[in-house]
Write a protein that holds these residues in place. Sequence first.
Motif, PDB file in Angstrom:
ATOM      1  N   SER A   7      13.743 -25.723  13.187  1.00 10.78           N
ATOM      2  CA  SER A   7      14.300 -24.549  13.847  1.00 10.78           C
ATOM      3  C   SER A   7      14.531 -23.393  12.880  1.00 10.78           C
ATOM      4  CB  SER A   7      15.625 -24.907  14.539  1.00 10.78           C
ATOM      5  OG  SER A   7      16.586 -25.362  13.609  1.00 10.78           O
ATOM      6  N   ASP A   8      14.292 -22.198  13.399  1.00  7.52           N
ATOM      7  CA  ASP A   8      14.622 -20.947  12.702  1.00  7.52           C
ATOM      8  C   ASP A   8      13.923 -20.819  11.348  1.00  7.52           C
ATOM      9  OD1 ASP A   8      16.378 -20.139  14.788  1.00  7.52           O
ATOM     10  OD2 ASP A   8      17.905 -21.476  13.976  1.00  7.52           O
ATOM     11  N   ASN A   9      12.700 -21.318  11.262  1.00 15.02           N
ATOM     12  CA  ASN A   9      11.924 -21.200  10.032  1.00 15.02           C
ATOM     13  C   ASN A   9      10.891 -20.080  10.151  1.00 15.02           C
ATOM     14  OD1 ASN A   9      12.899 -23.813   8.648  1.00 15.02           O
ATOM     15  ND2 ASN A   9      12.208 -24.535  10.649  1.00 15.02           N
ATOM     16  N   ARG A  10      10.379 -19.671   8.997  1.00  9.47           N
ATOM     17  CA  ARG A  10       9.338 -18.645   8.940  1.00  9.47           C
ATOM     18  C   ARG A  10       8.142 -19.232   8.191  1.00  9.47           C
ATOM     19  NH1 ARG A  10      14.172 -17.625   8.398  1.00  9.47           N
ATOM     20  NH2 ARG A  10      14.100 -18.263   6.201  1.00  9.47           N
ATOM     21  N   VAL A  11       7.001 -19.323   8.872  1.00  9.88           N
ATOM     22  CA  VAL A  11       5.815 -19.950   8.287  1.00  9.88           C
ATOM     23  C   VAL A  11       4.649 -18.977   8.437  1.00  9.88           C
ATOM     24  CG1 VAL A  11       4.263 -21.925   8.333  1.00  9.88           C
ATOM     25  CG2 VAL A  11       6.677 -22.236   8.896  1.00  9.88           C
ATOM     26  N   SER A  12       3.924 -18.751   7.343  1.00 15.92           N
ATOM     27  CA  SER A  12       2.808 -17.801   7.393  1.00 15.92           C
ATOM     28  C   SER A  12       1.736 -18.195   6.383  1.00 15.92           C
ATOM     29  CB  SER A  12       3.296 -16.377   7.095  1.00 15.92           C
ATOM     30  OG  SER A  12       3.842 -16.293   5.790  1.00 15.92           O
ATOM     31  N   GLY A  13       0.519 -17.718   6.667  1.00 12.57           N
ATOM     32  CA  GLY A  13      -0.570 -17.848   5.709  1.00 12.57           C
ATOM     33  C   GLY A  13      -1.125 -19.238   5.528  1.00 12.57           C
TER      34      GLY A  13
END
Length: 393
Positions: free
Chosen positions: A290-296
């Motif tokens: 929850s409430d994580n930021r994942v990119s790339g």
Amino acid sequence: MSFTLKGRIESRLAATLAPLFVACGLAAAVTEWWPLALAATMIGVGLAFDVFLDRLLDYQPGWLALPFATAELGAIMAIVYALEIAAPFFSALAFFAGSWLFAQILTNAVFPYLRLSYGEEGGELGRAGIALSVIVLLSLALFGGVALAMQPPTVRLSAGIHEGPLVLARAQNLVGEPGAVVRGGIVVTADNVTIENVTVVGGENGIEIDDAMNVTLDHVRISGAELDGIHVRRSSVSIRNCLVHSPAGEYAQGIDISFGFDLAASVVEDCTVIGGREGIVTHFTNARVSDNRVSGTSLRALTLTEMSMAVVEGNDVRDSLGVGIFCGDYSECEIDDNSVDGIRPDDASGDKSRMGFAILAHYGAKAVLGDNEVSNSPGGTGALLGARISARE
């Protein structure tokens, strides 16, 4: 009943003796001290209510017991959350309910039977009441002191570079001073370990956790891992406020939690994962992401697979290749309140399951979708190979 202040306090403390010993046994069984902290909070709040009610009421009708209990429960839970006492919600609720019911039986049936003047004396228990009150207070002090003495020691990691891998084979709290860096990884093999404010650079895995319960990672920063930034096997972990970036290997992943299906649920919360093959992945695990930021990421951003049971909520997934959120291989996923943007199709792979899906259920999985925001992802939301998607009711 017309309680005196002394009667309220004596009846309260006498009724808490059995729950206090239950809390001590539970603390020993789970090797945690939250049951004692919860019992102490209940006793403290109860005594405060007794003083307040003595000033408020000359006579207490029986029907007020339940409203007062509800107010006590609210105050107790507020203190539990404010002090961050790690009591599981339903366990805490069951303990309070059982203690309250036991107290009602004592004050309405047992005490009046054993002491015929109990009602006339306002709930006072005479010499027995004083003795029981002293036993409760002494027991609380004794057991509380023992519990505090048994808490894992805190180890301070000084500023500067420390050569790893560091192996944590005993329960402890490893707290980094500002500028503390471990080069080569950290390995955790013991229960009840906390790692806070530590930067890890390099290593096959940044932080590796094997066969360990009740492990907490808080404000850790990991870069340059060859395989996994955080690698968890047969363990139960809470990972919060982390940063995982700059993987060193082509197949490196951000966070991998696997093979803990029969253990307490793991939590990954408020972390940032940048790059890697997969950002956050679970295999055969109970987890809340929850409430994580994942990119790339180059394969999938969030992967819940191999019969995982997962809640995925409030995450921000963007600028990834192939799939944003993947629920696969007979997993069951609740996916709600996530934002998924910019998932690009992997045309070079020729794989139909990698055509820019924001959310994909795959191979027998069941995904329940709530209010997710999907944009700039040509595959949208889909289900393949016998998987099912349904809307949250």
